[in-house]
Design a protein around this motif. Sequence first.
Motif, PDB file in Angstrom:
ATOM      1  N   ASN A  47       0.831  -1.205   0.000  1.00 13.31           N
ATOM      2  CA  ASN A  47       0.000   0.000   0.000  1.00 13.31           C
ATOM      3  C   ASN A  47       0.867   1.257   0.000  1.00 13.31           C
ATOM      4  OD1 ASN A  47      -2.750  -0.828  -0.080  1.00 13.31           O
ATOM      5  ND2 ASN A  47      -2.581  -1.560   2.021  1.00 13.31           N
ATOM      6  N   GLU A  48       1.927   1.243   0.807  1.00 14.67           N
ATOM      7  CA  GLU A  48       2.828   2.389   0.867  1.00 14.67           C
ATOM      8  C   GLU A  48       3.605   2.538  -0.440  1.00 14.67           C
ATOM      9  OE1 GLU A  48       5.296   2.038   4.288  1.00 14.67           O
ATOM     10  OE2 GLU A  48       3.624   2.114   5.719  1.00 14.67           O
ATOM     11  N   VAL A  49       4.024   1.406  -1.006  1.00 19.75           N
ATOM     12  CA  VAL A  49       4.725   1.442  -2.294  1.00 19.75           C
ATOM     13  C   VAL A  49       3.818   2.040  -3.369  1.00 19.75           C
ATOM     14  CG1 VAL A  49       5.718   0.019  -4.122  1.00 19.75           C
ATOM     15  CG2 VAL A  49       6.242  -0.496  -1.738  1.00 19.75           C
ATOM     16  N   PHE A  50       2.557   1.622  -3.368  1.00 21.59           N
ATOM     17  CA  PHE A  50       1.599   2.130  -4.356  1.00 21.59           C
ATOM     18  C   PHE A  50       1.427   3.644  -4.233  1.00 21.59           C
ATOM     19  CE2 PHE A  50      -2.820   3.476  -5.024  1.00 21.59           C
ATOM     20  CZ  PHE A  50      -2.911   3.310  -6.395  1.00 21.59           C
ATOM     21  N   GLU A  51       1.290   4.140  -3.012  1.00 21.02           N
ATOM     22  CA  GLU A  51       1.116   5.575  -2.823  1.00 21.02           C
ATOM     23  C   GLU A  51       2.333   6.346  -3.329  1.00 21.02           C
ATOM     24  OE1 GLU A  51      -1.530   7.142  -2.060  1.00 21.02           O
ATOM     25  OE2 GLU A  51      -2.718   5.346  -1.635  1.00 21.02           O
ATOM     26  N   GLY A  52       3.521   5.796  -3.096  1.00 17.25           N
ATOM     27  CA  GLY A  52       4.726   6.437  -3.598  1.00 17.25           C
ATOM     28  C   GLY A  52       4.771   6.477  -5.114  1.00 17.25           C
ATOM     29  N   VAL A  53       4.383   5.363  -5.745  1.00 12.04           N
ATOM     30  CA  VAL A  53       4.375   5.292  -7.207  1.00 12.04           C
ATOM     31  C   VAL A  53       3.341   6.257  -7.777  1.00 12.04           C
ATOM     32  CG1 VAL A  53       3.804   3.809  -9.169  1.00 12.04           C
ATOM     33  CG2 VAL A  53       5.277   2.949  -7.340  1.00 12.04           C
ATOM     34  N   GLY A 107      -5.470  12.845 -17.536  1.00 12.79           N
ATOM     35  CA  GLY A 107      -6.779  12.772 -16.900  1.00 12.79           C
ATOM     36  C   GLY A 107      -7.030  11.409 -16.282  1.00 12.79           C
ATOM     37  N   GLY A 108      -5.945  10.678 -16.024  1.00 14.58           N
ATOM     38  CA  GLY A 108      -6.061   9.306 -15.532  1.00 14.58           C
ATOM     39  C   GLY A 108      -6.340   9.215 -14.045  1.00 14.58           C
ATOM     40  N   LYS A 109      -6.770   8.043 -13.634  1.00 17.29           N
ATOM     41  CA  LYS A 109      -7.045   7.763 -12.225  1.00 17.29           C
ATOM     42  C   LYS A 109      -6.565   6.356 -11.906  1.00 17.29           C
ATOM     43  CE  LYS A 109     -10.752   7.772  -8.763  1.00 17.29           C
ATOM     44  NZ  LYS A 109     -12.211   7.972  -8.525  1.00 17.29           N
ATOM     45  N   VAL A 110      -5.824   6.229 -10.816  1.00 21.07           N
ATOM     46  CA  VAL A 110      -5.290   4.934 -10.393  1.00 21.07           C
ATOM     47  C   VAL A 110      -5.779   4.660  -8.980  1.00 21.07           C
ATOM     48  CG1 VAL A 110      -3.226   3.550  -9.999  1.00 21.07           C
ATOM     49  CG2 VAL A 110      -3.228   5.273 -11.797  1.00 21.07           C
ATOM     50  N   THR A 111      -6.384   3.503  -8.782  1.00 19.80           N
ATOM     51  CA  THR A 111      -6.886   3.116  -7.464  1.00 19.80           C
ATOM     52  C   THR A 111      -6.323   1.757  -7.083  1.00 19.80           C
ATOM     53  OG1 THR A 111      -8.866   2.108  -8.434  1.00 19.80           O
ATOM     54  CG2 THR A 111      -9.022   4.412  -7.746  1.00 19.80           C
ATOM     55  N   ALA A 112      -6.354   1.465  -5.792  1.00 23.98           N
ATOM     56  CA  ALA A 112      -5.874   0.169  -5.302  1.00 23.98           C
ATOM     57  C   ALA A 112      -6.724  -0.260  -4.123  1.00 23.98           C
ATOM     58  CB  ALA A 112      -4.409   0.241  -4.891  1.00 23.98           C
ATOM     59  N   SER A 113      -7.026  -1.548  -4.078  1.00 24.78           N
ATOM     60  CA  SER A 113      -7.700  -2.118  -2.920  1.00 24.78           C
ATOM     61  C   SER A 113      -6.641  -2.408  -1.864  1.00 24.78           C
ATOM     62  CB  SER A 113      -8.454  -3.386  -3.319  1.00 24.78           C
ATOM     63  OG  SER A 113      -7.575  -4.323  -3.907  1.00 24.78           O
ATOM     64  N   ASP A 114      -7.027  -3.037  -0.773  1.00 19.96           N
ATOM     65  CA  ASP A 114      -6.099  -3.305   0.327  1.00 19.96           C
ATOM     66  C   ASP A 114      -5.008  -4.260  -0.143  1.00 19.96           C
ATOM     67  OD1 ASP A 114      -5.077  -3.131   2.851  1.00 19.96           O
ATOM     68  OD2 ASP A 114      -6.253  -4.812   3.619  1.00 19.96           O
ATOM     69  N   LEU A 115      -3.792  -3.755  -0.265  1.00 18.04           N
ATOM     70  CA  LEU A 115      -2.680  -4.563  -0.760  1.00 18.04           C
ATOM     71  C   LEU A 115      -1.918  -5.177   0.410  1.00 18.04           C
ATOM     72  CD1 LEU A 115      -1.330  -2.178  -3.569  1.00 18.04           C
ATOM     73  CD2 LEU A 115      -2.972  -4.069  -3.772  1.00 18.04           C
ATOM     74  N   PRO A 116      -1.311  -6.340   0.209  1.00 19.18           N
ATOM     75  CA  PRO A 116      -0.660  -7.058   1.312  1.00 19.18           C
ATOM     76  C   PRO A 116       0.745  -6.559   1.604  1.00 19.18           C
ATOM     77  CG  PRO A 116      -0.470  -8.344  -0.686  1.00 19.18           C
ATOM     78  CD  PRO A 116      -1.295  -7.131  -1.039  1.00 19.18           C
ATOM     79  N   THR A 117       1.318  -7.112   2.651  1.00 21.10           N
ATOM     80  CA  THR A 117       2.737  -6.928   2.973  1.00 21.10           C
ATOM     81  C   THR A 117       3.469  -8.194   2.557  1.00 21.10           C
ATOM     82  OG1 THR A 117       2.280  -5.458   4.833  1.00 21.10           O
ATOM     83  CG2 THR A 117       4.404  -6.601   4.833  1.00 21.10           C
ATOM     84  N   VAL A 118       4.541  -8.044   1.784  1.00 20.54           N
ATOM     85  CA  VAL A 118       5.262  -9.195   1.245  1.00 20.54           C
ATOM     86  C   VAL A 118       6.756  -9.020   1.479  1.00 20.54           C
ATOM     87  CG1 VAL A 118       3.525  -9.655  -0.530  1.00 20.54           C
ATOM     88  CG2 VAL A 118       5.456  -8.151  -1.038  1.00 20.54           C
ATOM     89  N   PRO A 119       7.512 -10.124   1.527  1.00 19.74           N
ATOM     90  CA  PRO A 119       8.969 -10.004   1.613  1.00 19.74           C
ATOM     91  C   PRO A 119       9.551  -9.641   0.256  1.00 19.74           C
ATOM     92  CG  PRO A 119       8.335 -12.315   1.521  1.00 19.74           C
ATOM     93  CD  PRO A 119       7.065 -11.536   1.605  1.00 19.74           C
ATOM     94  N   GLY A 120      10.434  -8.652   0.238  1.00 19.38           N
ATOM     95  CA  GLY A 120      11.016  -8.281  -1.044  1.00 19.38           C
ATOM     96  C   GLY A 120      11.832  -7.012  -0.961  1.00 19.38           C
ATOM     97  N   ASP A 121      12.252  -6.557  -2.119  1.00 18.58           N
ATOM     98  CA  ASP A 121      13.027  -5.327  -2.262  1.00 18.58           C
ATOM     99  C   ASP A 121      12.054  -4.200  -2.563  1.00 18.58           C
ATOM    100  OD1 ASP A 121      14.469  -3.154  -3.437  1.00 18.58           O
ATOM    101  OD2 ASP A 121      16.166  -4.494  -3.772  1.00 18.58           O
ATOM    102  N   PRO A 122      11.909  -3.214  -1.677  1.00 19.95           N
ATOM    103  CA  PRO A 122      10.914  -2.158  -1.899  1.00 19.95           C
ATOM    104  C   PRO A 122      11.173  -1.333  -3.159  1.00 19.95           C
ATOM    105  CG  PRO A 122      12.351  -1.626  -0.035  1.00 19.95           C
ATOM    106  CD  PRO A 122      12.632  -3.036  -0.398  1.00 19.95           C
ATOM    107  N   VAL A 123      12.445  -1.133  -3.508  1.00 18.01           N
ATOM    108  CA  VAL A 123      12.763  -0.348  -4.704  1.00 18.01           C
ATOM    109  C   VAL A 123      12.325  -1.095  -5.961  1.00 18.01           C
ATOM    110  CG1 VAL A 123      14.617   0.676  -6.069  1.00 18.01           C
ATOM    111  CG2 VAL A 123      14.667   0.840  -3.569  1.00 18.01           C
ATOM    112  N   LEU A 124      12.614  -2.397  -6.009  1.00 13.21           N
ATOM    113  CA  LEU A 124      12.249  -3.186  -7.181  1.00 13.21           C
ATOM    114  C   LEU A 124      10.736  -3.340  -7.305  1.00 13.21           C
ATOM    115  CD1 LEU A 124      14.945  -6.035  -7.150  1.00 13.21           C
ATOM    116  CD2 LEU A 124      14.886  -3.961  -8.550  1.00 13.21           C
ATOM    117  N   LEU A 125      10.059  -3.541  -6.178  1.00 11.99           N
ATOM    118  CA  LEU A 125       8.608  -3.679  -6.226  1.00 11.99           C
ATOM    119  C   LEU A 125       7.946  -2.365  -6.633  1.00 11.99           C
ATOM    120  CD1 LEU A 125       7.985  -5.966  -3.119  1.00 11.99           C
ATOM    121  CD2 LEU A 125       7.975  -6.601  -5.539  1.00 11.99           C
ATOM    122  N   ALA A 126       8.546  -1.247  -6.244  1.00  8.55           N
ATOM    123  CA  ALA A 126       8.042   0.048  -6.699  1.00  8.55           C
ATOM    124  C   ALA A 126       8.247   0.201  -8.205  1.00  8.55           C
ATOM    125  CB  ALA A 126       8.742   1.176  -5.952  1.00  8.55           C
TER     126      ALA A 126
END
Length: 256
Positions: free
Chosen positions: A60-66, A78-97
Amino acid sequence: MASFCQLLSRRYGDQLDERGTQYIHFAVDGAKRMQQLINDLLAFSRVGRTTDSFVNVRLNEVFEGVRGTLSLALESSGGKVTASDLPTVPGDPVLLAQLLQNLIGNALKFRGDEAPRVRIGAIDRDVEWELFCADNGIGIEPEYAEKIFVIFQRLHARDVYEGTGIGLALCRKIVEFHGGRIWLDGTVESGTTFRWTLPKRPAVVLPADLEADGAPPASVTGPVPSSGPGPGPATGPAVVAGPVVAAVPPKSGDRS
């Protein structure tokens, strides 16, 4: 090269005819595209070198940053991007962003006549999360489902849609580095939907796997790419800290 060509144009531009000015424009444009290509190739080559940066990533935090990074592109389209409740996963935050930014960026770029609408969501699949990025864009024919993940492969001319043809190949490499798989959902009737999985628990890569890729031996904790579409996993033995799900895309009727 681009800088010197621009200096040449500013200093001697009034002495050049129309063709000379055009040649300088071509040189500057070519240099800028080469710079972008080199940057993309460097990003592609860095994926999989180390898992030292693996942490529990709140998507969720990664999505907000992106979304913040793409704010100008969203405003201009004029675009709109939404996200439902996203999980917490093990990984590299930079790469997932970078993964989310590439997928959402593509959705904004390959838009149709309507303002782009992009939706990010996740489905709990027992030992892994299945995530998706759905848009209302021009879509992709199912026959190109594999080609789009091959590096340098493009479905459109560069003068129609800009890009280096590395974005989706990078997405696949990032997902597989995290132990998941990514595919084009061929069951959607309009727009484009990409789906990918991320394990809830990381796997363990042994030093032998790193040596097989030419990297120096080291004790590293990280995922082993699953089998399935795209490049196969690294050779060598591996021990898995949790269950491994066979890389089989969901049935055609399995949609969120």
